[in-house]
Design an enzyme around this catalytic site. Structure first.
Site, PDB file in Angstrom:
ATOM      1  N   GLU A 175      -7.238  46.116   8.642  1.00 20.59           N
ATOM      2  CA  GLU A 175      -7.391  44.646   8.653  1.00 20.59           C
ATOM      3  C   GLU A 175      -8.710  44.264   8.000  1.00 20.59           C
ATOM      4  O   GLU A 175      -9.755  44.860   8.297  1.00 20.59           O
ATOM      5  CB  GLU A 175      -7.347  44.174  10.110  1.00 20.59           C
ATOM      6  CG  GLU A 175      -6.672  42.858  10.317  1.00 20.59           C
ATOM      7  CD  GLU A 175      -5.174  42.883   9.995  1.00 20.59           C
ATOM      8  OE1 GLU A 175      -4.803  42.545   8.858  1.00 20.59           O
ATOM      9  OE2 GLU A 175      -4.385  43.236  10.891  1.00 20.59           O
ATOM     10  N   ASP A 202      -0.433  40.887   1.669  1.00 20.60           N
ATOM     11  CA  ASP A 202       0.765  40.181   2.139  1.00 20.60           C
ATOM     12  C   ASP A 202       1.806  40.059   1.023  1.00 20.60           C
ATOM     13  O   ASP A 202       2.994  40.314   1.232  1.00 20.60           O
ATOM     14  CB  ASP A 202       0.388  38.776   2.635  1.00 20.60           C
ATOM     15  CG  ASP A 202      -0.709  38.817   3.686  1.00 20.60           C
ATOM     16  OD1 ASP A 202      -0.993  39.918   4.198  1.00 20.60           O
ATOM     17  OD2 ASP A 202      -1.284  37.762   3.980  1.00 20.60           O
ATOM     18  N   SER A 244      13.033  21.156   1.434  1.00 20.75           N
ATOM     19  CA  SER A 244      13.002  22.200   2.457  1.00 20.75           C
ATOM     20  C   SER A 244      14.027  21.854   3.526  1.00 20.75           C
ATOM     21  O   SER A 244      14.296  20.666   3.752  1.00 20.75           O
ATOM     22  CB  SER A 244      11.586  22.244   3.042  1.00 20.75           C
ATOM     23  OG  SER A 244      11.626  22.574   4.402  1.00 20.75           O
TER      24      SER A 244
HETATM   25  C1  GLA Z   1      -4.681  37.630   5.709  1.00 20.36           C
HETATM   26  C2  GLA Z   1      -4.782  37.794   4.206  1.00 20.36           C
HETATM   27  C3  GLA Z   1      -4.686  39.264   3.801  1.00 20.36           C
HETATM   28  C4  GLA Z   1      -5.648  40.122   4.607  1.00 20.36           C
HETATM   29  C5  GLA Z   1      -5.556  39.805   6.099  1.00 20.36           C
HETATM   30  C6  GLA Z   1      -6.606  40.522   6.902  1.00 20.36           C
HETATM   31  O1  GLA Z   1      -3.418  37.999   6.138  1.00 20.36           O
HETATM   32  O2  GLA Z   1      -3.751  37.081   3.571  1.00 20.36           O
HETATM   33  O3  GLA Z   1      -4.911  39.400   2.423  1.00 20.36           O
HETATM   34  O4  GLA Z   1      -6.954  39.987   4.135  1.00 20.36           O
HETATM   35  O5  GLA Z   1      -5.682  38.415   6.345  1.00 20.36           O
HETATM   36  O6  GLA Z   1      -6.377  41.878   6.876  1.00 20.36           O
END
Ligand code: GLA
Length: 390
Positions: free
Chosen positions: A35, A173, A69
């Site tokens: 994280e 993500d 949406s």
């Molecule tokens: C969010 C961001 C990711 C990452 C997380 C922390 O989800 O979108 O890119 O930095 O926080 O791990």
């Protein structure tokens, strides 16, 4: 989460736009460990989860981009030759950001109708925004005739969020939304974008527990953490000129230069360099030693709480509520923090009862009714095929 049948979505689209739709989808994600390491060029271990954002699309003969949406009211119309440069403050920003990126990449955007249906709970730290970006990118690309490889799509979507929405998020993500696979986590090297699929033992379920505290990444805390890491790199590079990110720094190198860093910056950096080590170790042990994976996830939570300071009392209460329950293997906060969800690894047979007990304990402690989701690692983004003949 509001699941919707594909045929129903296509029917709504046809009713509203009088055209036949092509359908695309992209999932949300849960991060198992790693994280706040992605924007430090480090390692992450997320899985895609079976909650998708669906985008139905059809081409238009004019130059309009028309967005609707199923969850939010309103029809939004933009001119593809003159897309807004400023965010609008609505869900459309994620789609517009992606369209802008296609335009910047030299692609001609066609006029299009888009209808979005999202299953990923918004503001819960499960990456509803990345899911919307990736699904929109696939939908828009299908009309543009461009064929960007998936890695480029992930990067384009990240830039959309960085530049248009203003959240300086890393690549995790969008990447896992593109490359996730059922039954697997994805160990991503966020510098090279090489990745390795890590099978999740079939007896393990994910139980995701939502604190119901909305997390807001565009809020300054996330960008501040990034700046603190960047400052750490600048100061450490006086001693180690070859480094360009915290990824390049070992725990020993960092501790040897503790006195060169402001204490707060030192704590942020210490989290990141140790978290990278924990992530690589956890990925290696997922098949063979879940007990150690559990300890690593626990250490990750403590570090996010005490060193990186992105947890909150509700996340801590949710992590504590899980401890000692039958079938519990490991748990921690997941995602950016300041609210959102915890991820728990739980033996499959106990998962449902576990989810109910955690929710009951959380209610006792906070007075809040938490949503819980029992799920497994799912497939990443792609085209959706409707039943033949429909
Ligand atoms: C969010 C961001 C990711 C990452 C997380 C922390 O989800 O979108 O890119 O930095 O926080 O791990």
């Amino acid at each position: 989460m509001k699941k919707m049948d594909l045929e129903d979505l296509a029917a709504v689209f046809e009713r509203e736009f009088h055209a036949e739709a092509q359908l695309f989808r992209a999932p949300g994600r849960v991060n198992l460990i790693g994280e706040h390491t992605d924007y430090n060029d480090g390692f992450v271990l997320p899985s895609a989860i079976g909650f998708y954002t669906h985008v139905a699309v059809s081409p238009r003969d004019d130059r309009k981009l028309v967005l609707r949406s199923t969850e939010y009211s309103g029809t939004f119309e933009f001119d593809v030759s003159n897309l807004p440069h400023q965010k609008q403050g609505t869900w459309c920003d994620y789609v517009l950001g992606v369209a802008q990126q296609f335009a910047q990449a030299g692609t001609t955007i066609r006029g299009a109708n888009l209808l979005v249906h999202g299953e990923v709970p918004v503001g819960s730290g499960l990456s509803s925004s990345a899911a919307l970006e990736v699904a929109s990118a696939l939908a828009l690309q299908s009309l543009n005739g461009s064929k960007f490889p998936l890695k480029q799509i992930a990067k384009l979507c990240q830039r959309a969020e960085n530049e248009f929405v203003g959240a300086r998020v890393g690549i995790m993500d969008q990447f896992v939304s593109c490359f996730g696979e059922a039954g697997r986590a994805v160990l991503i090297d966020c510098r090279s974008l090489d990745f390795k699929l890590v099978p999740i033992p079939p007896e393990v379920s994910f139980v995701i527990c939502n604190t119901m505290v909305r997390h807001e990444l565009a809020g300054g805390e996330y960008n501040q953490r990034r700046e603190q890491c960047e400052l750490g790199v600048r100061l450490l590079s006086k001693a180690y000129p070859a480094i360009s990110a915290l990824r390049d720094v070992s725990v020993d190198q960092l501790t040897a230069h503790e006195s060169d860093l402001p204490p707060l910056v030192y704590r942020r950096c210490l989290h990141v360099v140790r978290e990278n080590e924990r992530t690589i170790q956890a990925a290696r042990l997922f098949q063979s030693d879940l007990a150690t994976v559990g300890r690593l996830m626990h250490a990750s939570h403590e570090s996010l709480r005490d060193l990186y300071e992105v947890s909150c009392s509700e996340l801590d209460a949710m992590v504590e509520a899980a401890e000692g329950l039958p079938g519990y293997i490991a748990g921690r906060m997941t995602g950016g923090g300041f609210g959102g969800c915890t991820i728990n690894l739980v033996e499959r047979g106990n998962a449902q009862a576990f989810a109910e007990t955690v929710a009951a304990r959380y209610r006792e402690r906070t007075g809040v009714d938490a949503d819980t989701y029992v799920c497994r690692a799912a497939d990443g983004a792609g085209t959706e095929t409707r039943k033949a003949g429909v």
